[in-house]
Design an enzyme around this catalytic site. Structure first.
Site, PDB file in Angstrom:
ATOM      1  N   TYR A   1       0.823  -1.219   0.000  1.00 25.24           N
ATOM      2  CA  TYR A   1       0.000   0.000   0.000  1.00 25.24           C
ATOM      3  C   TYR A   1       0.856   1.268   0.000  1.00 25.24           C
ATOM      4  CZ  TYR A   1      -4.182  -2.828   0.838  1.00 25.24           C
ATOM      5  OH  TYR A   1      -5.211  -3.725   0.718  1.00 25.24           O
TER       6      TYR A   1
HETATM    7  C1  LIG Z   1      -0.280  -7.853  -1.754  1.00 19.27           C
HETATM    8  C2  LIG Z   1      -0.850  -8.507  -3.021  1.00 19.27           C
HETATM    9  C3  LIG Z   1      -2.313  -8.085  -3.186  1.00 19.27           C
HETATM   10  C4  LIG Z   1      -0.032  -8.051  -4.230  1.00 19.27           C
HETATM   11  O1  LIG Z   1      -0.588  -8.604  -5.420  1.00 19.27           O
HETATM   12  P1  LIG Z   1       0.253  -8.784  -6.780  1.00 19.27           P
HETATM   13  O2  LIG Z   1      -0.713  -8.891  -7.888  1.00 19.27           O
HETATM   14  O3  LIG Z   1       1.231  -9.895  -6.639  1.00 19.27           O
HETATM   15  O4  LIG Z   1       1.054  -7.396  -6.857  1.00 19.27           O
HETATM   16  P2  LIG Z   1       1.359  -6.534  -8.156  1.00 19.27           P
HETATM   17  O5  LIG Z   1       1.937  -7.418  -9.226  1.00 19.27           O
HETATM   18  O6  LIG Z   1       0.167  -5.754  -8.554  1.00 19.27           O
HETATM   19  O7  LIG Z   1       2.504  -5.558  -7.617  1.00 19.27           O
HETATM   20  C5  LIG Z   1       2.366  -4.160  -7.606  1.00 19.27           C
HETATM   21  C6  LIG Z   1       3.514  -3.581  -6.784  1.00 19.27           C
HETATM   22  O8  LIG Z   1       3.406  -4.034  -5.412  1.00 19.27           O
HETATM   23  C7  LIG Z   1       4.625  -4.689  -5.024  1.00 19.27           C
HETATM   24  N1  LIG Z   1       4.280  -5.833  -4.184  1.00 19.27           N
HETATM   25  C8  LIG Z   1       3.551  -6.905  -4.516  1.00 19.27           C
HETATM   26  N2  LIG Z   1       3.465  -7.759  -3.484  1.00 19.27           N
HETATM   27  C9  LIG Z   1       4.173  -7.205  -2.487  1.00 19.27           C
HETATM   28  C10 LIG Z   1       4.481  -7.616  -1.180  1.00 19.27           C
HETATM   29  N3  LIG Z   1       4.047  -8.782  -0.682  1.00 19.27           N
HETATM   30  N4  LIG Z   1       5.251  -6.801  -0.421  1.00 19.27           N
HETATM   31  C11 LIG Z   1       5.712  -5.627  -0.916  1.00 19.27           C
HETATM   32  N5  LIG Z   1       5.446  -5.188  -2.149  1.00 19.27           N
HETATM   33  C12 LIG Z   1       4.689  -5.973  -2.923  1.00 19.27           C
HETATM   34  C13 LIG Z   1       5.234  -5.162  -6.340  1.00 19.27           C
HETATM   35  O9  LIG Z   1       6.647  -5.341  -6.213  1.00 19.27           O
HETATM   36  C14 LIG Z   1       4.891  -4.011  -7.261  1.00 19.27           C
HETATM   37  O10 LIG Z   1       5.787  -2.934  -6.994  1.00 19.27           O
HETATM   38  P3  LIG Z   1       6.488  -2.048  -8.144  1.00 19.27           P
HETATM   39  O11 LIG Z   1       5.410  -1.092  -8.609  1.00 19.27           O
HETATM   40  O12 LIG Z   1       7.593  -1.352  -7.432  1.00 19.27           O
HETATM   41  O13 LIG Z   1       6.917  -2.986  -9.223  1.00 19.27           O
HETATM   42  C15 LIG Z   1      -0.736 -10.063  -2.947  1.00 19.27           C
HETATM   43  O14 LIG Z   1       0.589 -10.411  -2.628  1.00 19.27           O
HETATM   44  C16 LIG Z   1      -1.663 -10.716  -1.938  1.00 19.27           C
HETATM   45  O15 LIG Z   1      -2.811 -11.029  -2.268  1.00 19.27           O
HETATM   46  N6  LIG Z   1      -1.201 -10.964  -0.692  1.00 19.27           N
HETATM   47  C17 LIG Z   1      -1.982 -11.666   0.304  1.00 19.27           C
HETATM   48  C18 LIG Z   1      -3.148 -10.856   0.797  1.00 19.27           C
HETATM   49  C19 LIG Z   1      -2.736  -9.516   1.399  1.00 19.27           C
HETATM   50  O16 LIG Z   1      -1.780  -9.417   2.158  1.00 19.27           O
HETATM   51  N7  LIG Z   1      -3.493  -8.450   1.011  1.00 19.27           N
HETATM   52  C20 LIG Z   1      -3.211  -7.073   1.401  1.00 19.27           C
HETATM   53  C21 LIG Z   1      -3.769  -6.632   2.695  1.00 19.27           C
HETATM   54  S1  LIG Z   1      -5.373  -7.145   3.098  1.00 19.27           S
END
Ligand SMILES: CC(C)(COP(=O)(O)OP(=O)(O)OC[C@H]1O[C@@H](n2cnc3c(N)ncnc32)[C@H](O)[C@@H]1OP(=O)(O)O)[C@@H](O)C(=O)NCCC(=O)NCCS
Length: 179
Positions: free
Chosen positions: A149
């Site tokens: 976020y």
């Molecule tokens: C967090 C989450 C939603 C990211 O989804 P994703 O589709 O893999 O992420 P994206 O491909 O859209 O990545 C977008 C950006 O976020 C970053 N990002 C993705 N996962 C991340 C993580 N776990 N920690 C830190 N940054 C992260 C990516 O590196 C990317 O950054 P950039 O713009 O510098 O390249 C996914 O890992 C998830 O569902 N996690 C479990 C549920 C969760 O924790 N939800 C959030 C809070 S309720």
């Protein structure tokens, strides 16, 4: 639009086939909510649930790539005052809550998380034309969620403890979405 130009993914309101599709993000609470409560709470108006659904025929990806929920909430005005030029009244301020946001484990790292977040911001910015809404809040469950976020300029409203509430002012969201 010809079939070749049709979008392969779209964010739409949850349907019963989505809930039963086997979505899994690896966090039990988010998976369980999606399978058991997301549709019922959506229909009850408690938390609207939006899914990023695959419409293309790429069977290597699940039907539901990710989801988020939206509902109304409020925050103490002291907590968000720093984000505004003018003083805020002292009573609780109206915001939109992205209650959950998750991407299926099989679909990670393809910017679907970003697509979901941007879609949510669009909906909230549009809603803010109809009713008072100063911003968006999320409750980051852990450091990874907080980092995700923070990458989109949400700022923590508290220094310690989980879940950690984070905030983005509506004006900041609006300008970020401008083409
Ligand atoms: C967090 C989450 C939603 C990211 O989804 P994703 O589709 O893999 O992420 P994206 O491909 O859209 O990545 C977008 C950006 O976020 C970053 N990002 C993705 N996962 C991340 C993580 N776990 N920690 C830190 N940054 C992260 C990516 O590196 C990317 O950054 P950039 O713009 O510098 O390249 C996914 O890992 C998830 O569902 N996690 C479990 C549920 C969760 O924790 N939800 C959030 C809070 S309720």
């Amino acid at each position: 639009m010809s079939p070749a130009e049709a979008p392969i993914y779209a964010t739409v309101r949850i349907e019963s086939e989505d809930a039963a599709s086997g979505f899994r993000c690896g966090k039990h609470a988010l998976d369980d909510y999606f399978a058991r409560h997301a549709l019922a709470n959506d229909l009850a108006g408690i938390g609207r649930a939006y899914v990023l659904r695959r419409f293309g025929d790429d069977e290597t990806l699940p039907r539901v790539l990710g989801y988020y929920t939206l509902s109304m909430a409020s925050v103490a005005s002291e907590g968000v005052a720093a984000a505004f030029v003018k003083k805020l009244p002292r009573y609780p301020m109206p915001v939109a809550l992205i209650g959950r946001l998750a991407v299926d484990e099989r679909a990670r790292g393809r910017r679907f998380g970003e697509k979901l977040l941007v879609d949510a911001l669009h909906r909230v910015v549009n809603a803010s034309d109809l009713l008072g809404c100063l911003g968006i809040v999320v409750d980051a469950k852990d450091e990874a969620a907080e980092r995700f976020y923070a990458g989109y300029d949400l700022v923590p409203l508290q220094a310690e403890g989980w879940p950690r509430r984070m905030f983005l002012a509506i004006a900041t969201a609006k300008s970020a979405l401008e083409p």
